[in-house]
Design an enzyme around this catalytic site. Structure first.
Site, PDB file in Angstrom:
ATOM      1  N   LEU A  20       2.982  -5.049   4.404  1.00 49.43           N
ATOM      2  CA  LEU A  20       3.363  -6.671   3.935  1.00 49.43           C
ATOM      3  C   LEU A  20       3.743  -6.686   3.553  1.00 49.43           C
ATOM      4  O   LEU A  20       3.950  -7.984   2.262  1.00 49.43           O
ATOM      5  CB  LEU A  20       1.918  -5.524   2.847  1.00 49.43           C
ATOM      6  N   ASP A  77      -0.826  -2.686  13.432  1.00 52.62           N
ATOM      7  CA  ASP A  77      -0.076  -2.268  13.064  1.00 52.62           C
ATOM      8  C   ASP A  77       0.514  -3.765  13.060  1.00 52.62           C
ATOM      9  O   ASP A  77       2.095  -4.572  13.535  1.00 52.62           O
ATOM     10  CB  ASP A  77       1.168  -1.951  14.741  1.00 52.62           C
TER      11      ASP A  77
END
Lengths: 186, 309, 425
Positions: free
Chosen positions: C63, C305
């Protein structure tokens, strides 16, 4: 020299093989007449048809004057002043001239004399080899419409044309067709 | 007569057809003649601007391109990594776009990253010529090597070409492999197994670690420069061992066929990959390679730079 | 009191062994019994033709906040997750500062609470500052609320340090996730070591570089009697090692990312950095092994991922570009299309399990089910919907994906978190 090779199915034949032969024989006589020292002359043909015409002229001169005249090739593609503005690139060929050129007369030989730009490029190319005593120009056909102050010393046939018309020369050894000069009114 | 050439860039030999490669070599014949004239200059690229953008430094290749450009009457600018704003953090893309804004017509790029010329060619209108990108390709070197073989031996197909050295990290090797196999030559790679892995056989060549078995059958031996920098220390133990096992010594040269050519892209490490005497010997065409490099580069610049944008 | 009733969907709830067409009721953000909402005014959602599944969990997402918000923020990443059909995402700790201390964990949790439309669960690092030299305060990280520890992006090379980390994690009950990469074998490899790296002269990333660390983790999982989960498994040898170890009862598991089965190393030949990932795209043999691993249950978890990078960062020379692609908005479509429809390796129920039951079990989450009283995190899936990936419509802040224009079959069409619809097609 025209740059395209379209099939001539709608053209008018202006010269046939016999007319061409007589024209070239006459030019050969003119060359002999105007050059006291033939051994100092170089017939420099512009590939591909100019070199073939130069070869034939040399044969006539050998027949008549019993002298082996020097021939050569001048590639003008590298010397054109319009590289980069054309959609297709002109083919380049290796040039070959007997050196040195000092004291020699170089006769540029081409099939068609038109705007004069090819002849100018040829003179440019010659100057990178050396400094001949004299440069002359011979063409099988002179079709007019010069864009530069250039004139031929030896002409096979004078042929007034319109600019949009096309002249195409065919030579047996180069094009695998009978010798001819064609006019296309396009 | 017009050509069929339509590429504005020369990025590598892998994507060229055999016809295209032959065409470049024929065009190089014409330009080689220019080097024998009194005035070694033709106006073919007059008014065009060529930028030698050598992010990875090189004197020889750069000089060759520079001379080729001058002989074609182009204007030449040289930029190296240190003199460029790349050191100030400008990206490759921005540097190149700045050059394009200055109307650079041809960009000759040498870079340590494989794919860098491709990256620029996709983004710029200028012609991009790859002068070496990492370990990927060095197409003009491959072409001049082939030109030299063709000049001396009359052909390329069915000749046995042996390339010796650090193949894994060599762009010269790759371009040669792509070009030679495409034109029908038989290629053998020789060197330590760490630098010439078997994987190369999938490219259509033979791999060998036994130089003495291969040399007697060679029509051409092309020796690559061996470096023993930090990165290679894990790959082979040292220059001395390399020379013993793979160097083209005077002794080994005796086993070559009399008409076998000895080639090297330069600069040579005398006494390492090649003995001094062999480098200067009768079979060596190393200097011809340099002359031919100029003709080949003139041909490439004429063809790619001459296409109207 | 808010009530919702979802009608006529195919309710798939593997934990409760439910797979039938029926209704699902939600009351105040939790799964309820239909009878509980009988007398309520309930919003109705028609799920005809759709699968109604427990909210999907992606346990491998970057993130980028704190520190790299030009690539993605917790807010934009959560929106991307919702658009991909995910109700819970587990974020990796390679932020700046790294999530190696309780304060950063608290910051992330606060940020998520304030801005994220899906559940965000943080992970903590194994080593201080992900440097691989000293242990991070794993106990405190556990108390701060991490669900696992990992040095993802990096890999602890010192086996002794890893051993101690695993023992310590066992003490506090945290699973260990590992990005398996032996730095010496890999060197500066950027693409799979094989035919294409040889052809193109790019430094190779040998499969052995991943397999060596998978082996290391198997040995340590056995030695320490604690679970180690191998992230983004890409190589045939890794699958084989994990399969053999699991057969012996070793606490080892593996996850797969869609790009490792959708593409092979052939894709790198144009030096497009959208095909540069770590671990790299590998050969067809490796793809086949991954597919077998998924079919046979050796590889039990699916994830993305998701690795956003700004355009200018990826638009550089191939070997200079950062690794990774975004994945939240394409992973479900790719996996359904490839695993269920094209290669027919698993059915949609198993796929849902790999996105719900399995990660919930590994990370000990109260999620991944539609049991009564569970949070109403629900994903609606149309397994046959044909759609074309349109990068410019992505919710993510970044666009680094090779899948633009791909035609896929299967997509999430609605995402509900805590009873609230956070995204619908």
């Amino acid at each position: 020299m025209q740059m395209d090779n379209k099939k001539h199915n709608s053209g008018v034949p202006i010269m046939d093989a016999e007319t061409i032969r007589r024209a070239l024989r006459r030019i050969a006589h003119e060359i002999i007449e105007q050059n006291a020292d033939l051994k100092s002359v170089v017939l420099a043909g512009i590939p591909l048809r100019g070199t073939e015409i130069a070869r034939r002229l040399a044969e006539f001169i050998r027949e008549v004057a019993k002298i082996d005249i020097d021939t050569g090739t001048i590639d003008v593609a590298m010397h054109r002043d319009d590289v980069g503005t054309r959609a297709e690139l002109p083919m380049v060929h290796a040039s070959k001239l007997p050196l040195p050129l000092e004291h020699r007369t170089v006769i540029i030989v081409d099939d068609v004399l038109f705007t004069g730009r090819t002849a100018r490029a040829a003179m440019d190319a010659i100057s990178s080899f050396g400094r001949p005593a004299r440069i002359q120009l011979g063409a099988l056909v002179d079709r007019g419409h010069r864009e530069l102050p250039i004139r031929a010393d030896y002409v096979g046939k004078n042929l007034p044309t319109a600019t949009r018309e096309q002249i195409q020369v065919r030579l047996q050894n180069v094009d695998n067709e009978p010798d001819a000069v064609w006019l296309f009114k396009e | 007569m017009s050509t069929n050439w339509s590429r504005k860039d020369l990025l590598g030999l892998r994507e060229l057809s055999a016809d295209e490669i032959n065409f470049i070599l024929e065009t190089a014949d014409a330009f080689k003649q220019v080097g024998t004239r009194e005035i070694k200059k033709v106006p073919a690229l007059r008014g065009k601007t060529l930028v030698n953008f050598f992010v990875e430094p090189s004197t020889r290749t750069r000089t060759s391109f520079e001379l080729a450009a001058h002989r074609l009457s182009a204007d030449v600018i040289n930029i190296s990594a240190t003199t460029s704003s790349l050191t100030k953090g400008e990206t490759l893309k921005d540097t190149a776009r700045n050059l394009e804004a200055l109307h650079a017509d041809i960009l000759v790029l040498r870079h340590s990253s494989a794919g860098a010329p491709q990256f620029l060619a996709q983004r710029l209108k200028s012609s991009v010529i790859n002068a070496g990108d990492g370990a990927h390709e060095h197409p003009t070197q491959g072409l001049l090597d082939m030109y030299t073989i063709r000049e001396k031996r009359g052909r390329i197909d069915n000749l046995h070409i042996v390339i010796v050295g650090d193949i894994l990290f060599s762009r010269v090797a790759r371009s040669n492999i792509f070009g030679l196999t495409k034109l029908g030559a038989r290629v053998t790679l020789v060197g330590p197994s760490t630098l010439v892995p078997r994987e190369f056989e999938k490219l259509g060549v033979t791999v060998s670690n036994q130089i003495d078995k291969v040399l007697p059958d060679a029509d051409v031996v092309n020796l690559l420069r061996i470096q023993h920098e930090r990165q290679r220390k894990e790959y082979f133990p040292g220059i001395g061992e390399y020379t013993t096992l793979f160097g083209l010594t005077k002794e080994r040269a005796k086993s070559l066929k009399p008409d076998c050519l000895v080639m090297h892209p330069g600069p040579i490490n005398r006494g390492v990959e090649i003995d001094s005497e062999v480098a200067d010997g009768l079979q060596s065409v190393i200097l011809d390679q340099v002359t031919n490099g100029l003709a080949v580069r003139m041909a490439v610049l004429y063809l790619c730079g001459g296409i109207a944008t | 009191m808010s009530a919702i009733i979802i009608r006529n969907g195919r309710v798939v709830d593997p934990t409760n062994k439910r797979d039938e067409v029926g209704d699902l009721a939600i009351l105040d953000g939790k799964i309820a019994d239909k009878s509980a909402i009988k007398n309520q005014k309930a919003e109705t959602i028609d799920a005809n033709g759709l699968i109604v599944a427990p909210g999907l969990i992606d346990m491998h997402v970057h993130l980028r906040e704190p520190g790299f918000s030009h690539k993605e923020t917790i807010e934009s990443g959560a929106c991307a997750a919702a658009a991909g059909g995910f109700t819970t995402i587990v974020c990796m700790p390679n932020t700046l500062p790294a999530a190696d201390n309780p304060a950063t964990i608290a910051w992330i949790k606060d940020r998520a609470a304030a801005t994220a439309c899906v559940n965000v669960l943080p992970t903590g690092t194994i080593s201080k500052n992900i440097a691989g030299e000293e242990l991070a305060p794993i106990g405190s990280l556990g108390q701060a609320g991490v669900v696992a520890i990992t040095d993802d992006g990096h890999c602890v090379q010192n086996h002794e340090l890893m051993r101690r980390a695993v023992e310590y994690a066992r003490m506090v009950g945290l699973p260990v996730l590992d990005h398996c990469q032996d730095y010496n074998l890999v060197g500066n490899g950027v693409v799979h070591e094989g035919y294409w790296s040889t052809l193109l002269g790019l430094p190779g990333w040998p499969a052995a570089g991943e397999e060596a660390i998978v082996m290391r983790n198997i040995l340590l999982a056995e030695l320490c009697d604690h679970h180690i989960h191998c992230q983004h498994v890409s190589a045939a040898g890794s699958v084989r090692l994990i399969r053999e170890a699991r057969a012996r009862g070793v606490k080892i598991s593996g996850e797969v990312c869609p790009h490792h089965i959708a593409l092979t190393d052939e894709a790198i030949q144009n030096f497009d950095t959208n095909y540069k990932m770590n671990p790299p795209l590998r050969s067809k043999e490796d793809v086949d092994a991954l597919l077998e691993g998924i079919a046979g249950g050796t590889l039990s978890i699916l994830c993305s991922d998701h690795a956003p990078h700004a355009g200018f960062e990826k638009e550089v020379e191939f070997d200079q570009a950062p690794f990774g692609i975004v994945g939240l908005e394409t992973e479900l479509g790719l996996f359904i299309d490839l695993l269920v429809h094209k290669h027919r390796k698993i059915d949609i129920v198993r796929l849902i399990k790999m996105y719900t039951v399995e990660p919930a079990k590994l990370l000990k989450l109260d999620a991944g089910t539609l049991s009564g009283g569970a949070p109403a995190d629900i994903t609606f899936i149309d397994p046959d919907l044909e759609w074309t990936v349109a990068l410019d419509k992505f919710q993510s802040a970044s666009r680094n994906s090779p899948f633009d224009g791909w035609k896929l079959r299967g997509r999430a069409v609605r995402t509900i978190v805590g009873g609230k619809t956070v995204w619908k097609l």
